[in-house]
Design a protein around this motif. Structure first.
Motif, PDB file in Angstrom:
ATOM      1  N   MET A   1     -42.293  34.754  -7.858  1.00 12.37           N
ATOM      2  CA  MET A   1     -41.190  33.839  -8.023  1.00 12.37           C
ATOM      3  C   MET A   1     -41.682  32.616  -8.801  1.00 12.37           C
ATOM      4  N   ALA A   2     -40.865  32.111  -9.662  1.00 14.82           N
ATOM      5  CA  ALA A   2     -41.211  30.943 -10.464  1.00 14.82           C
ATOM      6  C   ALA A   2     -41.219  29.688  -9.599  1.00 14.82           C
ATOM      7  N   THR A   3     -42.073  28.750  -9.965  1.00 15.75           N
ATOM      8  CA  THR A   3     -42.098  27.472  -9.257  1.00 15.75           C
ATOM      9  C   THR A   3     -41.244  26.474 -10.016  1.00 15.75           C
ATOM     10  N   ASP A   4     -40.610  25.610  -9.292  1.00 18.07           N
ATOM     11  CA  ASP A   4     -39.743  24.589  -9.848  1.00 18.07           C
ATOM     12  C   ASP A   4     -40.406  23.236  -9.622  1.00 18.07           C
ATOM     13  N   ALA A   5     -40.151  22.283 -10.501  1.00 28.09           N
ATOM     14  CA  ALA A   5     -40.725  20.944 -10.345  1.00 28.09           C
ATOM     15  C   ALA A   5     -40.296  20.299  -9.034  1.00 28.09           C
ATOM     16  N   LEU A   6     -39.140  20.687  -8.504  1.00 28.05           N
ATOM     17  CA  LEU A   6     -38.635  20.082  -7.277  1.00 28.05           C
ATOM     18  C   LEU A   6     -39.050  20.847  -6.022  1.00 28.05           C
ATOM     19  N   ASP A   7     -39.904  21.865  -6.173  1.00 27.60           N
ATOM     20  CA  ASP A   7     -40.429  22.594  -5.013  1.00 27.60           C
ATOM     21  C   ASP A   7     -41.610  21.826  -4.434  1.00 27.60           C
ATOM     22  N   PRO A   8     -41.574  21.496  -3.151  1.00 28.09           N
ATOM     23  CA  PRO A   8     -42.716  20.798  -2.557  1.00 28.09           C
ATOM     24  C   PRO A   8     -43.906  21.739  -2.394  1.00 28.09           C
ATOM     25  N   GLY A   9     -45.082  21.170  -2.474  1.00 31.15           N
ATOM     26  CA  GLY A   9     -46.289  21.947  -2.257  1.00 31.15           C
ATOM     27  C   GLY A   9     -46.588  22.073  -0.771  1.00 31.15           C
ATOM     28  N   PRO A  10     -47.665  22.759  -0.408  1.00 32.74           N
ATOM     29  CA  PRO A  10     -47.994  22.958   1.002  1.00 32.74           C
ATOM     30  C   PRO A  10     -48.322  21.659   1.737  1.00 32.74           C
ATOM     31  N   PRO A  51     -33.255  13.343 -11.051  1.00 27.66           N
ATOM     32  CA  PRO A  51     -32.981  14.350 -10.024  1.00 27.66           C
ATOM     33  C   PRO A  51     -33.246  13.808  -8.620  1.00 27.66           C
ATOM     34  N   MET A  52     -32.540  14.378  -7.673  1.00 23.91           N
ATOM     35  CA  MET A  52     -32.771  14.074  -6.264  1.00 23.91           C
ATOM     36  C   MET A  52     -33.498  15.260  -5.646  1.00 23.91           C
ATOM     37  N   LEU A  53     -34.422  14.965  -4.753  1.00 23.15           N
ATOM     38  CA  LEU A  53     -35.152  16.007  -4.047  1.00 23.15           C
ATOM     39  C   LEU A  53     -34.276  16.563  -2.924  1.00 23.15           C
ATOM     40  N   PRO A  54     -34.616  17.705  -2.393  1.00 24.53           N
ATOM     41  CA  PRO A  54     -33.794  18.298  -1.330  1.00 24.53           C
ATOM     42  C   PRO A  54     -33.585  17.384  -0.117  1.00 24.53           C
ATOM     43  N   ASP A  55     -34.541  16.469   0.121  1.00 22.39           N
ATOM     44  CA  ASP A  55     -34.396  15.567   1.264  1.00 22.39           C
ATOM     45  C   ASP A  55     -33.627  14.292   0.929  1.00 22.39           C
ATOM     46  N   GLY A  56     -33.111  14.179  -0.290  1.00 24.76           N
ATOM     47  CA  GLY A  56     -32.283  13.043  -0.679  1.00 24.76           C
ATOM     48  C   GLY A  56     -33.008  11.916  -1.386  1.00 24.76           C
ATOM     49  N   VAL A  59     -36.768  11.261  -7.406  1.00 25.03           N
ATOM     50  CA  VAL A  59     -38.066  11.707  -7.905  1.00 25.03           C
ATOM     51  C   VAL A  59     -39.020  10.520  -8.029  1.00 25.03           C
ATOM     52  N   SER A  60     -38.535   9.376  -8.524  1.00 16.60           N
ATOM     53  CA  SER A  60     -39.404   8.217  -8.735  1.00 16.60           C
ATOM     54  C   SER A  60     -39.902   7.604  -7.430  1.00 16.60           C
ATOM     55  N   GLU A  61     -39.316   7.983  -6.298  1.00 15.91           N
ATOM     56  CA  GLU A  61     -39.814   7.506  -5.007  1.00 15.91           C
ATOM     57  C   GLU A  61     -41.011   8.321  -4.534  1.00 15.91           C
ATOM     58  N   VAL A  62     -41.211   9.488  -5.113  1.00 18.64           N
ATOM     59  CA  VAL A  62     -42.283  10.386  -4.669  1.00 18.64           C
ATOM     60  C   VAL A  62     -43.455  10.371  -5.648  1.00 18.64           C
ATOM     61  N   VAL A  63     -43.163  10.408  -6.940  1.00 15.96           N
ATOM     62  CA  VAL A  63     -44.193  10.412  -7.962  1.00 15.96           C
ATOM     63  C   VAL A  63     -44.134   9.066  -8.681  1.00 15.96           C
TER      64      VAL A  63
END
Length: 68
Positions: A1-10, A51-56, A59-63
């Motif tokens: 399955m392809a990874t998406d930029a908005l997919d969180p890592g482990p 973009p908004m992440l799944p948790d609302g 993106v700029s709040e995370v990276v």
């Protein structure tokens, strides 16, 4: 399955986000600005491209982004 930029890592981070060499968000490949667009009836509206992440969160709040 392809990874998406908005997919969180482990670890709960987002390792697939496009980044610059210094680790900041690459805003050319993932724009986070607001732009104007004309509607079919001629009105001008503002469109937020960030973009908004799944948790609302934004993106700029995370990276981190480059200052300026």
């Amino acid at each position: 399955m392809a990874t998406d930029a908005l997919d969180p890592g482990p670890n709960g981070d987002y390792p697939h986000m496009p980044r610059n060499a210094d680790g900041t968000l690459d805003t050319v490949r993932m724009p986070i600005h607001t732009t104007q667009q004309r509607t079919p009836d001629g009105r001008t509206v503002l469109i937020n491209l960030e973009p908004m992440l799944p948790d609302g969160r934004k993106v700029s709040e995370v990276v981190p982004t480059k200052a300026g």
